[in-house]
Enzyme design. Structure first.
Site, PDB file in Angstrom:
ATOM      1  N   ARG A   2     -10.160 -11.847   1.879  1.00  0.00           N
ATOM      2  CA  ARG A   2     -10.962 -12.943   1.317  1.00  0.00           C
ATOM      3  C   ARG A   2     -10.235 -14.279   1.404  1.00  0.00           C
ATOM      4  NH1 ARG A   2     -11.326  -9.439  -4.024  1.00  0.00           N
ATOM      5  NH2 ARG A   2     -11.239  -7.857  -2.408  1.00  0.00           N
TER       6      ARG A   2
ATOM      7  N   LYS B  20       0.848  -1.201   0.000  1.00  0.00           N
ATOM      8  CA  LYS B  20       0.000   0.000   0.000  1.00  0.00           C
ATOM      9  C   LYS B  20       0.882   1.249   0.000  1.00  0.00           C
ATOM     10  CE  LYS B  20      -3.874  -1.890   2.729  1.00  0.00           C
ATOM     11  NZ  LYS B  20      -4.940  -1.725   1.734  1.00  0.00           N
TER      12      LYS B  20
HETATM   13  N1  BES Z   1      -8.013  -3.930   4.420  1.00  0.00           N
HETATM   14  C1  BES Z   1      -8.229  -3.528   3.084  1.00  0.00           C
HETATM   15  C2  BES Z   1      -9.568  -2.811   2.878  1.00  0.00           C
HETATM   16  C3  BES Z   1      -9.723  -1.492   3.577  1.00  0.00           C
HETATM   17  C4  BES Z   1      -9.461  -0.323   2.886  1.00  0.00           C
HETATM   18  C5  BES Z   1     -10.201  -1.420   4.857  1.00  0.00           C
HETATM   19  C6  BES Z   1      -9.629   0.894   3.509  1.00  0.00           C
HETATM   20  C7  BES Z   1     -10.368  -0.203   5.491  1.00  0.00           C
HETATM   21  C8  BES Z   1     -10.078   0.949   4.807  1.00  0.00           C
HETATM   22  C9  BES Z   1      -8.211  -4.732   2.138  1.00  0.00           C
HETATM   23  O1  BES Z   1      -7.408  -5.793   2.533  1.00  0.00           O
HETATM   24  C10 BES Z   1      -7.694  -4.253   0.828  1.00  0.00           C
HETATM   25  O2  BES Z   1      -6.588  -3.803   0.782  1.00  0.00           O
HETATM   26  N2  BES Z   1      -8.532  -4.320  -0.191  1.00  0.00           N
HETATM   27  C11 BES Z   1      -8.172  -3.875  -1.493  1.00  0.00           C
HETATM   28  C12 BES Z   1      -8.719  -4.872  -2.482  1.00  0.00           C
HETATM   29  C13 BES Z   1      -8.237  -4.659  -3.884  1.00  0.00           C
HETATM   30  C14 BES Z   1      -6.748  -4.935  -3.966  1.00  0.00           C
HETATM   31  C15 BES Z   1      -9.013  -5.563  -4.798  1.00  0.00           C
HETATM   32  C16 BES Z   1      -8.836  -2.511  -1.698  1.00  0.00           C
HETATM   33  O3  BES Z   1      -9.953  -2.292  -1.236  1.00  0.00           O
HETATM   34  O4  BES Z   1      -8.186  -1.647  -2.292  1.00  0.00           O
HETATM   35 ZN    ZN Z   2      -5.372  -5.604   1.890  1.00  0.00          ZN
END
Ligand code: BES
Ligand code: ZN
Ligand code: ZN
Length: 487
Positions: free
Chosen positions: A335, A261
């Site tokens: 997931r 990230k």
């Molecule tokens: N933990 C994150 C989702 C999240 C984002 C929670 C912001 C709280 C605040 C999750 O694991 C994630 O990173 N999801 C990605 C999925 C994508 C790579 C398909 C996302 O939402 O960007």
């Molecule tokens: Zn994630």
């Protein structure tokens, strides 16, 4: 909990502040002795959220806005109570008539007031005494006036259990990722389970390998901290009328893994175990709430890191139920661990499964930061969840799971990819991927709580940081749960 609640027959009970609930349409007919002209001059209109404090002799009076007399809801009463607590937090005790100032039924009114006042004063920090504001922590005692009946007192103790469950969830969510490792997390849950008489099984890394939880192991591969998988069980006294399974995402820190990230917002990813925290908080209340249903909790725990042997994009993981997933983006890790947990939950053949997960940023794009996305299978169960959330004062909104979208995550080498092509509808495709791991026919609900699990400002009973979202909905759902008819 820092505040204790007791009852008294009537006001003014002996307290530093005496607080009266005032409706906006009754400002002209205040009880004798009160000066409504003075209140109006100070700008007090009786609106929800307004609190005006006035000195009277050696006492303080607080006037608490309750809006128009007819229209107040449990959520508004909770907000009014939260405003009262914030306004009086520097005084040692408050007596108030709030629980009998509306048409809301007494048990619900007690719950709203206890939740509103106690949760609004929640605090979590590692501040040293040099910056800590002790004055803000003076309020220790609240007296609810109007009835001292055993029904009122038992409503107080049940509401207190719920508040403590929410605070436990907030504490877990607020704890930094470097100190809340999966081992520490599992140990904290073990202590809670012992204290509350819940059965617990903790799987260590060897047991997780033996159980074939390939999603959890794959996410854990880049970490120096071993994973844990915790199973909690509450058994009611006497015969259980049904079994409900609760599943919670327990990513103790989500760096994104090799699909790392950006730094902005990464510190917030200590909250990525908000789903697990909600399940733990809800289950901690059950020995006080004494529902008639059996409740099982399934909690996969790991951080998502990028060590030298981290899962690489392109790797294929085999989940507990035998299905394989090609990992295209290591940041879509929730997931992967939920796939194992939902498979295990399905094997126990419960009457329904609900999972909670801080799963997708896409859900926040769709619904904003305060509303959870609700998806799943079996309308009558989804209705139960919706009703429970509404009664608990937590916002959820149903989103579809369109079968057509399953094509978006087809893989040439595995049963599926872990992200969908195109990038639209990310909350729905995440939900669809989860559905692949719930045995056909088991009623299932998925709550994407990426937004509401944390707040970036104080409002009503919410305090900046972890919110404990989901605890109250789960408790209501457990209290009212009826085995849904199969579809
Ligand atoms: N933990 C994150 C989702 C999240 C984002 C929670 C912001 C709280 C605040 C999750 O694991 C994630 O990173 N999801 C990605 C999925 C994508 C790579 C398909 C996302 O939402 O960007
Ligand atoms: Zn994630
Ligand atoms: Zn995550």
């Amino acid at each position: 909990m820092t505040i204790s609640f007791t009852t008294a027959r009537r006001l003014p009970a002996n307290a530093a502040v005496v607080a009266y609930g005032i409706n906006s349409d009754k400002l002209n007919s205040l009880p004798t002795g009160f000066n409504s002209a003075q209140l109006k001059k100070l700008g007090f209109k009786g609106e929800i959220g307004q609190v005006q404090i006035l000195p009277e002799g050696n006492k303080l009076l607080a006037f608490v806005g309750l809006g128009e007399s007819k229209e107040i809801s449990p959520t508004q009463l909770r907000s009014a109570a939260a405003a009262l607590a914030r306004a009086t937090r520097r005084h040692s005790s408050v007596a108030t008539d709030l629980i009998f100032k509306s048409d809301i039924e007494t048990t619900q009114a007690v719950q709203s007031v206890v939740e509103g006042m106690a949760l609004a004063l929640y605090k979590f920090d590692y501040k040293s005494s040099s910056t800590r504001n002790k004055e803000d922590e003076a309020l220790k005692k609240v007296i609810l006036a109007g009835s001292t009946s055993s029904a009122t007192n038992s409503a107080i103790s049940k509401a207190t259990a719920v508040v403590e469950g929410v605070m436990l969830a907030r504490d877990l969510v607020n704890e930094p990722g470097g100190s809340l490792t999966p081992q520490v997390f599992a140990r904290k849950v073990t202590n809670m389970a012992k204290e509350k008489g819940l059965a617990i099984k903790v799987m260590d890394e060897a047991a997780i390998k033996k159980a074939g939880l390939g999603g959890l192991l794959g996410v854990n591969r880049g970490s120096d901290n071993p994973p844990r998988f915790v199973e909690l069980t509450y058994r009611p006294k006497g015969k259980a009328k049904a079994t409900l399974a609760l599943v919670g995402k327990g990513i103790t820190f989500d760096s994104g893994g090799l699909s790392i990230k950006p730094w902005q917002g990464m510190s917030e990813m200590k909250t990525d175990m908000g789903g697990a925290a909600a399940v733990i908080g809800a289950m901690s209340t059950l020995s006080s709430i004494e529902p008639k249903v059996r409740v099982k909790g399934y909690l996969p725990m790991t951080d998502n890191m990028l060590g030298g042997d981290a899962t690489r994009p392109g790797d294929v993981l085999k989940i507990r139920n035998g299905k394989t997933i090609e990992v295209i983006n290591t940041d879509a890790e929730g997931r992967l661990i939920l796939a194992d947990a939902l498979s295990l939950a399905s094997e126990a053949k419960p009457d329904a499964i609900i999972d909670l997960a801080t799963l997708t940023g896409a859900c926040m794009v769709a619904l904003g930061a305060d509303i959870a996305g609700l998806m799943g299978k079996n309308d009558s169960f989804l209705n139960q969840v919706e009703k429970a959330a509404e009664d608990a004062g937590e916002k959820v909104w149903q989103l579809p799971l369109p079968d057509d979208y399953k094509d978006l995550y087809k893989s040439p080498i595995a049963d599926m990819k872990n992200i969908s092509a195109g990038g639209y509808g990310g909350a729905l495709t995440a939900g669809l991927i989860l559905s692949e791991f719930v045995t056909e026919g088991i009623p299932w609900a998925h709550l994407d709580i990426a937004g509401p699990a944390r707040a970036d400002k104080d409002s009503a009973e919410i305090v900046e940081g972890g919110t404990g979202f989901g605890v109250r909905t789960l408790v209501k759902l457990i209290q009212t749960f009826e085995s849904p008819k199969p579809e």
